[in-house]
Design an enzyme around this catalytic site. Structure first.
Site, PDB file in Angstrom:
ATOM      1  N   GLY A  79       0.855  -1.178   0.000  1.00  0.00           N
ATOM      2  CA  GLY A  79       0.000   0.000   0.000  1.00  0.00           C
ATOM      3  C   GLY A  79       0.891   1.227   0.000  1.00  0.00           C
ATOM      4  O   GLY A  79       2.027   1.153   0.445  1.00  0.00           O
ATOM      5  N   THR A  80       0.379   2.338  -0.504  1.00  0.00           N
ATOM      6  CA  THR A  80       1.295   3.478  -0.640  1.00  0.00           C
ATOM      7  C   THR A  80       0.914   4.711   0.168  1.00  0.00           C
ATOM      8  O   THR A  80       0.974   4.645   1.378  1.00  0.00           O
ATOM      9  CB  THR A  80       1.548   3.771  -2.119  1.00  0.00           C
ATOM     10  OG1 THR A  80       0.318   3.613  -2.813  1.00  0.00           O
ATOM     11  CG2 THR A  80       2.546   2.812  -2.675  1.00  0.00           C
ATOM     12  N   THR A  81       0.539   5.809  -0.482  1.00  0.00           N
ATOM     13  CA  THR A  81       0.531   7.077   0.261  1.00  0.00           C
ATOM     14  C   THR A  81      -0.651   7.280   1.210  1.00  0.00           C
ATOM     15  O   THR A  81      -1.803   7.136   0.813  1.00  0.00           O
ATOM     16  CB  THR A  81       0.543   8.246  -0.745  1.00  0.00           C
ATOM     17  OG1 THR A  81       1.587   7.996  -1.664  1.00  0.00           O
ATOM     18  CG2 THR A  81       0.762   9.559  -0.046  1.00  0.00           C
TER      19      THR A  81
END
Lengths: 227, 279
Positions: free
Chosen positions: B60-62
């Protein structure tokens, strides 16, 4: 060689049951009653910090009468069991029926195998999606379970309260106000003095709430309901 | 399930109100981290070479958080990547953990979601056993301990970096906590963002974020920061107007945690896009 002291099993069980009943008889009573939007719990409990009614899981509440340390440890065990089960499977898989079974097994084992039986009575309720789906369980010190749909009571004067409620409660599901009045009156009927509102611990399992249905009803709100 | 007997186990004097502690003592096999740790650990020889990295798995990122006028806002994009592939376009990275707190996570998706789930149960468990919820500070510290317990997995590349926000009812303000991989806990006063696009989101927030922002404006600033991050970073997904996938935004204030409605997000995203086209 002296013979071991013999006590017949019947006598032993009877003694234990009498001991447990005596302990419970000293405890104050608790009523659970289905109302229009859920299940109402009312306990005769003058303490403001020590609770007799508690949340177990999303739609399940617990209440215990008798010896505090004993029902408190049962309450904790129930919460642990429910949280583990909800984590392993899903939140909907935690049911009052399986908890009631667990409590029954446990109290039954303690009653027949331990030195001293637990002096407790438990009341477990699950609010259903519709009024006819509510489940109320009353579990005794020896592990016996009684399941009800509309109302039940535990504690010292529970029999007298149940008799009174059977007579007074109509077929229809009462409103929260009527249910609260009825519970309050039944405490008055079985004791010499009517406990004032401050001396009651009130909580509801409200089916209209999202997620966790359990909510304590504080004094101010109770006054508003009764107005 | 057959009726297990956690009942017996609870009759001990150590009356911890921690679910995590309960699991680690009575049901260690249920702790994701413990189990992985045992599987991976034999390959770590003292002083030897590092074990091989785990194969690509969803990340998962930002995610970002900042304080605004009434409380604190927490938001995240919806993309999960697996190497150079997009693993999911609808992943949820922001979770409500109790009535007055929420967390967002960046890192390996599986362990991330597991940690969020466990933390939510943990807070609820404490509240039920103890009769009152943990303080905001207590929740933040406890999450730090859970991140610390995850450290062996970090060495394998399974990094979990949470961002925690809560409304502190005593101070009557929103608070933000960030963590490092060792469980170190740091409080941020204004804003923070983590994940692959975290730096870009922070740059954007630095320009536009103010403590006095009203709610509506705060949501706009959050969206803009996520769009900016998506423009700079391949791992971050921007709003997808075709499929109606919008970032998740939650607001935490004195009334509790609430989601920003999808319809609001849709209209704000469209306004943002039109403005970009005009610029």
């Amino acid at each position: 060689m002296p013979l071991p002291y013999y006590v017949s099993p019947e006598q032993m069980m009877q003694d234990r049951a009498e001991y447990a009943k005596k302990g419970i008889a000293k405890g104050r009573s608790i009523i659970a009653m289905a109302y229009g939007d859920g299940v109402l719990f009312v306990a005769d409990n003058p303490s403001v910090s020590l609770f007799k009614i508690s949340e177990i899981y999303d739609n399940i509440a617990f209440s215990g009468a008798g010896k505090y340390n004993e029902f408190e440890s049962l309450r904790k065990a129930g919460i642990q069991h429910a949280d583990v089960k909800g984590m392993m499977y899903s939140r909907e898989d935690v049911t009052a029926r399986s908890l009631a079974n667990g409590y029954s097994q446990m109290l039954g084992t303690i009653f027949s195998q331990e030195m001293k039986p637990y002096e407790v009575e438990l009341l477990l309720a699950q609010v259903g999606e519709t009024p006819d789906r509510n489940e109320l369980y009353r579990i005794s010190f020896d592990g016996s379970i009684v399941d009800e749909q509309r109302f039940t009571a535990i504690g010292g004067r529970s029999e007298a309260i149940l008799t009174f409620l059977r007579k007074e409660l109509s077929e229809q599901c009462p409103s929260l106000k009527d249910a609260l009045i009825l519970c309050h009156t039944s405490f008055e009927r079985v004791s010499d003095s009517k406990p004032n509102l401050e001396g009651l611990e009130i909580a509801v399992l409200d089916r209209n709430r999202k997620g966790r249905k359990f909510r304590r009803v504080l004094l101010q709100e109770a006054r508003q309901i009764l107005e | 399930m057959p009726f297990e007997t956690p009942f017996q186990a609870s009759f001990s004097l150590d009356s911890h109100s921690s679910f995590y502690h309960y699991l680690s003592v009575h049901k260690p096999e249920l702790l994701p981290m413990a189990k992985w740790h045992n599987l991976i650990n034999p390959s770590i020889s003292p002083g030897g070479s590092m074990p091989t990295q785990v194969p690509p798995l969803p990340h998962g990122t930002t995610v970002l958080a900042f304080t605004y006028q009434q409380g604190v806002l927490i938001a995240g994009d919806r993309r999960a990547t697996e190497g150079f592939q997009i693993a999911s376009t609808r992943m949820e990275k922001v979770f409500q953990t109790d009535e007055f707190s929420a967390m967002a996570i960046a890192g390996a998706a599986g362990p991330c979601m597991e940690m969020a789930k466990l933390f939510r149960i943990e807070l609820e468990h404490y509240e039920k056993l103890d009769g009152q919820p943990l303080t905001c500070e207590g929740k933040a510290n406890h999450l730090g301990q859970m991140v610390k317990a995850n450290f062996p997995l970090v060495l394998q590349g399974l990094v979990v970096i949470p961002l925690f926000v809560g409304y502190d009812q005593k101070r009557e303000s929103g608070r933000i906590f960030k963590y490092d991989i060792t469980g170190g806990r740091y409080e941020e006063t204004d804003f923070h963002a983590v994940g692959s696009g975290g730096k870009d989101a922070r740059n954007s927030l630095k320009e536009h974020c103010k403590k006095s922002l009203p709610e509506q404006e705060a949501v706009r600033v959050a969206l803009r920061a996520l769009v900016n991050a998506a423009e700079e970073d391949v791992g971050t997904g921007g709003p997808d107007v075709f499929r109606r996938i919008y970032p998740t935004i939650k607001l935490v204030d004195h009334q509790g945690v609430r989601d920003v409605e999808e319809s609001t997000l849709a209209s704000l995203c469209e306004a943002l896009i039109t403005r970009r086209q005009d610029e």
